[in-house]
Design a protein around this motif. Structure first.
Motif, mmCIF file in Angstrom:
data_model
loop_
_atom_site.group_PDB
_atom_site.id
_atom_site.type_symbol
_atom_site.label_atom_id
_atom_site.label_comp_id
_atom_site.label_asym_id
_atom_site.label_seq_id
_atom_site.Cartn_x
_atom_site.Cartn_y
_atom_site.Cartn_z
ATOM 1 N N GLN A 198 -40.313 12.964 -13.005
ATOM 2 C CA GLN A 198 -39.799 13.576 -14.231
ATOM 3 C C GLN A 198 -38.517 12.887 -14.661
ATOM 4 O O GLN A 198 -37.621 12.633 -13.857
ATOM 5 C CB GLN A 198 -39.555 15.068 -14.012
ATOM 6 C CG GLN A 198 -38.920 15.759 -15.207
ATOM 7 C CD GLN A 198 -38.909 17.273 -15.092
ATOM 8 O OE1 GLN A 198 -39.947 17.881 -14.838
ATOM 9 N NE2 GLN A 198 -37.743 17.886 -15.277
ATOM 10 N N VAL A 199 -38.390 12.615 -15.947
ATOM 11 C CA VAL A 199 -37.276 11.824 -16.447
ATOM 12 C C VAL A 199 -35.969 12.623 -16.467
ATOM 13 O O VAL A 199 -34.932 12.150 -16.012
ATOM 14 C CB VAL A 199 -37.593 11.282 -17.857
ATOM 15 C CG1 VAL A 199 -36.358 10.613 -18.466
ATOM 16 C CG2 VAL A 199 -38.751 10.298 -17.787
ATOM 17 N N MET A 200 -36.016 13.828 -17.014
ATOM 18 C CA MET A 200 -34.805 14.634 -17.145
ATOM 19 C C MET A 200 -34.577 15.464 -15.891
ATOM 20 O O MET A 200 -35.524 15.836 -15.189
ATOM 21 C CB MET A 200 -34.925 15.561 -18.355
ATOM 22 C CG MET A 200 -35.111 14.836 -19.677
ATOM 23 S SD MET A 200 -33.681 13.833 -20.135
ATOM 24 C CE MET A 200 -32.476 15.129 -20.483
ATOM 25 N N GLU A 201 -33.300 15.773 -15.618
ATOM 26 C CA GLU A 201 -33.030 16.648 -14.486
ATOM 27 C C GLU A 201 -33.559 18.046 -14.786
ATOM 28 O O GLU A 201 -33.740 18.432 -15.939
ATOM 29 C CB GLU A 201 -31.545 16.674 -14.145
ATOM 30 C CG GLU A 201 -30.664 17.516 -15.028
ATOM 31 C CD GLU A 201 -29.245 17.645 -14.481
ATOM 32 O OE1 GLU A 201 -28.849 16.872 -13.598
ATOM 33 O OE2 GLU A 201 -28.535 18.553 -14.939
ATOM 34 N N TRP A 202 -33.766 18.819 -13.723
ATOM 35 C CA TRP A 202 -34.386 20.133 -13.853
ATOM 36 C C TRP A 202 -33.445 21.126 -14.535
ATOM 37 O O TRP A 202 -32.240 21.148 -14.294
ATOM 38 C CB TRP A 202 -34.781 20.652 -12.477
ATOM 39 C CG TRP A 202 -35.286 22.061 -12.498
ATOM 40 C CD1 TRP A 202 -36.335 22.546 -13.211
ATOM 41 C CD2 TRP A 202 -34.750 23.175 -11.770
ATOM 42 N NE1 TRP A 202 -36.498 23.894 -12.976
ATOM 43 C CE2 TRP A 202 -35.538 24.304 -12.092
ATOM 44 C CE3 TRP A 202 -33.692 23.328 -10.876
ATOM 45 C CZ2 TRP A 202 -35.292 25.561 -11.544
ATOM 46 C CZ3 TRP A 202 -33.447 24.575 -10.333
ATOM 47 C CH2 TRP A 202 -34.243 25.678 -10.676
ATOM 48 N N ASN A 203 -34.039 21.965 -15.370
ATOM 49 C CA ASN A 203 -33.340 23.081 -15.994
ATOM 50 C C ASN A 203 -34.275 24.275 -15.928
ATOM 51 O O ASN A 203 -35.406 24.222 -16.421
ATOM 52 C CB ASN A 203 -32.981 22.748 -17.444
ATOM 53 C CG ASN A 203 -32.139 23.823 -18.104
ATOM 54 O OD1 ASN A 203 -32.373 25.020 -17.945
ATOM 55 N ND2 ASN A 203 -31.140 23.403 -18.866
ATOM 56 N N GLU A 204 -33.799 25.371 -15.325
ATOM 57 C CA GLU A 204 -34.674 26.531 -15.104
ATOM 58 C C GLU A 204 -35.135 27.178 -16.403
ATOM 59 O O GLU A 204 -36.096 27.961 -16.404
ATOM 60 C CB GLU A 204 -33.971 27.567 -14.218
ATOM 61 C CG GLU A 204 -33.037 28.532 -14.918
ATOM 62 C CD GLU A 204 -31.720 27.898 -15.363
ATOM 63 O OE1 GLU A 204 -31.033 28.477 -16.216
ATOM 64 O OE2 GLU A 204 -31.383 26.821 -14.826
ATOM 65 N N SER A 205 -34.484 26.858 -17.512
ATOM 66 C CA SER A 205 -34.835 27.494 -18.779
ATOM 67 C C SER A 205 -35.961 26.771 -19.515
ATOM 68 O O SER A 205 -36.374 27.224 -20.585
ATOM 69 C CB SER A 205 -33.601 27.579 -19.678
ATOM 70 O OG SER A 205 -33.158 26.285 -20.042
ATOM 71 N N ARG A 206 -36.429 25.657 -18.973
ATOM 72 C CA ARG A 206 -37.547 24.961 -19.617
ATOM 73 C C ARG A 206 -38.536 24.509 -18.548
ATOM 74 O O ARG A 206 -38.178 24.297 -17.378
ATOM 75 C CB ARG A 206 -37.054 23.764 -20.432
ATOM 76 C CG ARG A 206 -36.341 22.700 -19.634
ATOM 77 C CD ARG A 206 -36.018 21.477 -20.505
ATOM 78 N NE ARG A 206 -35.420 20.421 -19.711
ATOM 79 C CZ ARG A 206 -34.134 20.107 -19.729
ATOM 80 N NH1 ARG A 206 -33.291 20.791 -20.497
ATOM 81 N NH2 ARG A 206 -33.680 19.108 -18.991
ATOM 82 N N PRO A 207 -39.794 24.341 -18.920
ATOM 83 C CA PRO A 207 -40.810 23.990 -17.922
ATOM 84 C C PRO A 207 -40.710 22.538 -17.489
ATOM 85 O O PRO A 207 -39.982 21.728 -18.084
ATOM 86 C CB PRO A 207 -42.126 24.255 -18.660
ATOM 87 C CG PRO A 207 -41.778 24.072 -20.099
ATOM 88 C CD PRO A 207 -40.373 24.555 -20.253
ATOM 89 N N VAL A 208 -41.449 22.221 -16.438
ATOM 90 C CA VAL A 208 -41.584 20.843 -15.987
ATOM 91 C C VAL A 208 -42.035 19.981 -17.170
ATOM 92 O O VAL A 208 -42.820 20.423 -18.023
ATOM 93 C CB VAL A 208 -42.608 20.769 -14.831
ATOM 94 C CG1 VAL A 208 -42.987 19.328 -14.513
ATOM 95 C CG2 VAL A 208 -42.047 21.473 -13.597
ATOM 96 N N GLU A 209 -41.562 18.750 -17.230
ATOM 97 C CA GLU A 209 -41.858 17.862 -18.366
ATOM 98 C C GLU A 209 -43.222 17.207 -18.203
ATOM 99 O O GLU A 209 -43.338 16.000 -17.934
ATOM 100 C CB GLU A 209 -40.763 16.806 -18.495
ATOM 101 C CG GLU A 209 -39.417 17.400 -18.907
ATOM 102 C CD GLU A 209 -38.396 16.328 -19.211
ATOM 103 O OE1 GLU A 209 -38.195 15.428 -18.377
ATOM 104 O OE2 GLU A 209 -37.813 16.376 -20.304
ATOM 105 N N TRP A 210 -44.238 18.020 -18.396
ATOM 106 C CA TRP A 210 -45.599 17.505 -18.235
ATOM 107 C C TRP A 210 -45.919 16.420 -19.253
ATOM 108 O O TRP A 210 -46.817 15.593 -19.038
ATOM 109 C CB TRP A 210 -46.607 18.652 -18.342
ATOM 110 C CG TRP A 210 -46.394 19.701 -17.290
ATOM 111 C CD1 TRP A 210 -45.862 20.938 -17.465
ATOM 112 C CD2 TRP A 210 -46.680 19.570 -15.902
ATOM 113 N NE1 TRP A 210 -45.803 21.603 -16.264
ATOM 114 C CE2 TRP A 210 -46.300 20.787 -15.283
ATOM 115 C CE3 TRP A 210 -47.215 18.556 -15.109
ATOM 116 C CZ2 TRP A 210 -46.447 21.011 -13.919
ATOM 117 C CZ3 TRP A 210 -47.354 18.773 -13.747
ATOM 118 C CH2 TRP A 210 -46.974 19.985 -13.166
ATOM 119 N N GLY A 211 -45.171 16.370 -20.359
ATOM 120 C CA GLY A 211 -45.372 15.320 -21.343
ATOM 121 C C GLY A 211 -45.113 13.928 -20.798
ATOM 122 O O GLY A 211 -45.596 12.936 -21.372
ATOM 123 N N ASN A 212 -44.357 13.824 -19.700
ATOM 124 C CA ASN A 212 -44.143 12.517 -19.074
ATOM 125 C C ASN A 212 -45.447 11.872 -18.623
ATOM 126 O O ASN A 212 -45.497 10.651 -18.397
ATOM 127 C CB ASN A 212 -43.221 12.653 -17.853
ATOM 128 C CG ASN A 212 -41.780 12.971 -18.199
ATOM 129 O OD1 ASN A 212 -41.001 13.340 -17.328
ATOM 130 N ND2 ASN A 212 -41.391 12.834 -19.465
#
Length: 759
Positions: free
Chosen positions: A604-618
């Motif tokens: 995943q490109v961006m660091e994790w943020n609990e307010s948004r889901p995993v970046e499946w678009g990657n």
């Protein structure tokens, strides 16, 4: 439990008609008299034993008195077993009573109440039932040894049998509040008025108890605690097994109706030998894995994904109730309540069961080190320090703004040990990862001089916490031999995974924070500079057998501005991807169990943020460049890892590992052999530099052929796809202390595994 009840066919008579009373009885010789002091304590909810005034009480001269308090009642009648009724007289302050004659008039009294709005209801008097806790329960709690504490404290729907009215269904409530002046149950069922259901104190145990007929599953409640200092605190139940959805903070009466289907899994688990079995863990924050999924949906989608990726275990960030989502669950207010954000307790059971059906173990993060100061929860529970240590130098963790448990107090230690068992027995968890163990072990953890108290011997070790951790681990393993306990412990405390009988802490596994920090520090350097940091990538083998380790790339490494693992790799996107591929290959080859946090499995490109889901678009479209390959590599590594005993059967013994090249810092080359207990041998080779090595000579322990079974440079993984020999012959030419050697092409920024074919 059977309450004392009226005998059938007893005749009841009013001893005298008292007439309407708008004020208290003042004649101390009157049967219904009770003094002003008791009346004041009752009306202020500060009476330690309201049952001594309310309910049925025999008189020495025969007969009995009966009193009840029904707020805003117009008329109250006592219903007799034969269907008749006796109207009670108002005694002031919404208290009603009468004097009865009869051979035996105790237990299970039924009331008909006409309220001021002329609505009539029928219920049973809660003050006519014996305590629902026995002497043994209270003794074990005082001693800190009640291992099923959740069965006796908290709220429990139950039926109490009475002779004349049959079973009476309601809910029994019990709470530990040793410093309280008075405690009452409040909820919608009494208009949240503490005067309706004050509880009785069960003596020196510090427990307050009441059985309330008619209160059932789904009712929201709290405890109104009246302190010695004169304050009222409305507190959630520390033993509540269900809560309202945050930000609401009420406790909910609940029962489980789930029927488990995992008997075969549990039997297999409890026979497992974890030290010699593979363990690849997918760490996940349930609220941010995908958008808007609850336990029920995760039982389908998350389970399928973890199965497809080939992990052996999943690890949940804390699922116990917590008021602030941004704490990721590490600020627990409901230790016995699964968070209601994602569904009901039974839906969490369904999720765990679904993992077990697919052969996947479930670990949960558990937080016994500290708890938040929210007014409705454990902090200053009865107005004074109860769960926390009373001295701030031991009772507060200022860095986190939290309280620290008083591990030396029997009841507190019992609360936590029983809580560990609760998650294992009620939710069939297969492991507990204990958070922040270092903060528990050291009295001076993150404290300046003058901010901590030494132990009785003048040292910095928290001896009470050590005893608690040993007791917790010993108790868990006594009842659940196959359950794992895992320590997140960041220091060199000795014996974290040593058995308690040898004075160890008794954990099965410990997170290897040193390996993780050193490895990521090394990988963050441009390959040109890695030669100066070579010791960081090899140093972990110096202490590799001091504990039983998990190698974690956890959520903590991709938050708070640290960046994602992808962002921490140097170079352009191709080099970032190549760096991650070699990083994961290195982890899976290195001794120790494995853990990856959600999103890391595809970079995943961006660091994790609990307010948004995993970046499946990657993984899709133009963003999918390199990330699909990383995902496929992790999936294949999970398969290879589990299929090759050399990678897991001898993690904790020097017999399982030997360097074949550890000192070539100039070329950023590493290689070692992993040995399986079955005789399997794997040569693991890493080129962590930017220059390909076309003919690199390595010593090996065996002659014959070495077959390439994994190559991170393949086009499948979106590598450079350098064509390598699939089988390499080893010659009887000694090299680097070995009697045999091979010559390999090792592409830049790549890793390969070669298996000895014994032919």
């Amino acid at each position: 439990m059977k309450g004392e009840a009226w005998p059938k066919h007893t005749e009841f008579f009013l001893l005298e008609r008292l007439g309407y009373m708008s004020s208290p009885i003042t004649d101390p010789n009157h049967p219904l008299y009770f003094n002003d002091h008791n009346r004041a304590l009752l009306t202020q909810c500060r009476h330690y034993d309201p049952h001594s005034i309310y309910g049925w009480h025999p008189m020495e001269e025969g007969g009995a008195v009966f009193r009840t308090r029904q707020l805003n009642a117009k008329k109250v009648e006592l219903i007799t077993p034969d269907g008749g009724s006796i109207e009670l007289e108002p005694l002031g302050d919404d208290i009603f009573g009468t004097v009865l004659t009869g051979e035996n008039t105790g237990g299970g009294h039924k009331l008909r109440i006409t309220w001021n709005n002329d609505i009539t209801t029928e219920t049973y008097d809660p003050y006519s039932f014996w305590p629902t806790l026995g002497e043994l329960d209270m003794y074990l709690i005082r001693e800190g040894r009640h291992e099923r504490l959740w069965d006796v404290l908290g709220s429990h729907v139950c039926e109490i049998e009475t002779d004349n009215f049959g079973p009476v269904k309601g809910t029994r409530f019990a709470v530990w509040a040793p410093n309280a002046a008075g405690v009452a149950v409040i909820g919608d069922f009494c208009g949240w008025n503490p005067n309706q259901f004050p509880m009785r104190s069960l003596g020196s145990s510090g427990i307050w108890e009441i059985f309330i007929p008619g209160v059932g599953e789904g009712e929201v409640y709290k405890y109104a605690i009246h302190t010695q200092e004169g304050w009222r605190l409305d507190k959630a139940d520390p033993l509540a097994r269900r809560t309202e959805v945050p930000p609401r903070t009420g406790s909910i009466v609940t029962e489980s109706h789930y029927e488990w289907q995992d008997k075969e899994w549990l039997e297999k688990r409890d026979k497992a030998q974890h030290d010699v079995e593979p363990m690849s863990i997918y760490e996940v924050h349930l609220g941010s894995w995908r958008d808007d999924l609850g336990y029920k949906e995760l039982a389908t989608e998350l389970v399928a994904y973890v199965k497809e990726m080939g992990y052996t275990h999943v690890e949940f960030l804390p699922v116990a109730e917590h008021p602030f989502g941004g704490s990721w669950g590490y600020q627990v207010t409901g230790y016995y309540s699964p968070t209601a954000r994602w569904g009901t307790p039974d839906e969490l059971r369904e999720l765990v069961d679904a993992f077990h059906a697919e052969g996947i173990g479930v670990i949960m993060d558990w937080v016994p080190a500290h708890f938040p100061k929210d007014d409705f929860a454990l902090g200053r529970f009865d107005g004074r320090a109860v769960y926390e240590h009373p001295d701030w130098r031991r009772g507060e963790q200022k860095d986190w703004g939290t309280y620290v448990f008083d591990f030396g107090r029997n009841e507190v230690r019992n609360f936590l040990v029983a809580n560990a068992l609760y998650w294992l027995e009620e939710f069939h968890m297969d492991g507990l990862r204990v958070d922040a163990v270092a903060s528990m072990l050291y009295l001076d953890y993150s404290r300046e001089d003058g901010e901590w108290l030494p132990n009785q011997y003048g040292g910095r070790e928290n001896l009470d916490a050590v005893q608690f951790l040993q007791e917790m681990n010993a108790t868990v393993h006594k009842y659940h031999e196959g359950v794992l306990t895992i320590a997140e412990e960041s220091t060199s405390w000795p014996g974290v995974t040593a058995p308690t009988e040898y004075n160890g802490l008794g954990f099965n596994l410990k997170w290897n924070m040193g390996w993780m920090n050193d490895t990521l520090e090394y990988y963050s350097k441009d390959p040109v500079y890695r030669r100066y940091h070579h010791n960081e990538i090899t140093f972990a083998m110096v202490y590799a057998y001091s504990e039983h380790y998990i190698l974690p790339f956890s959520h903590d490494e991709v938050v708070h501005g640290k960046g994602s693992l992808w962002e921490r790799m140097p170079g352009d996107t191709w080099n970032k991807a190549a760096g991650l591929r070699t990083l994961y290959a290195f982890m899976y080859a290195h001794p120790g169990k494995k853990l990856l946090f959600q999103g890391q499995e595809f970079g995943q490109v961006m660091e994790w943020n609990e307010s948004r889901p995993v970046e499946w678009g990657n993984l899709t479209g133009w963003e999918g460049e390199f990330h699909v390959g990383i995902s496929q590599l992790v999936k294949d590594l999970n398969t290879l890892y589990q299929e090759n005993p050399a990678l897991f059967t001898q993690d904790n013994t020097p017999d399982g590992f030997a360097w074949t090249k550890s000192d070539d810092a100039e070329n950023n080359i590493l290689s070692f052999v992993r040995y399986g207990s079955d005789g399997e041998k794997l040569l693991c080779v890493f080129n962590l530099g930017g220059t390909s090595q076309l003919s690199y000579k390595l010593g090996v322990p065996e002659s014959g052929f070495w077959k390439c079974i994994m190559n991170t440079d393949l086009a499948t993984y979106e590598g450079a796809d350098n064509k390598l020999e699939q089988e390499v012959a080893a010659w009887d030419t000694g090299w680097d202390g070995y009697d045999h050697s091979i010559t390999l092409h090792i592409p830049a920024m790549s890793a390969q595994y070669y298996r000895w074919e014994n032919s």
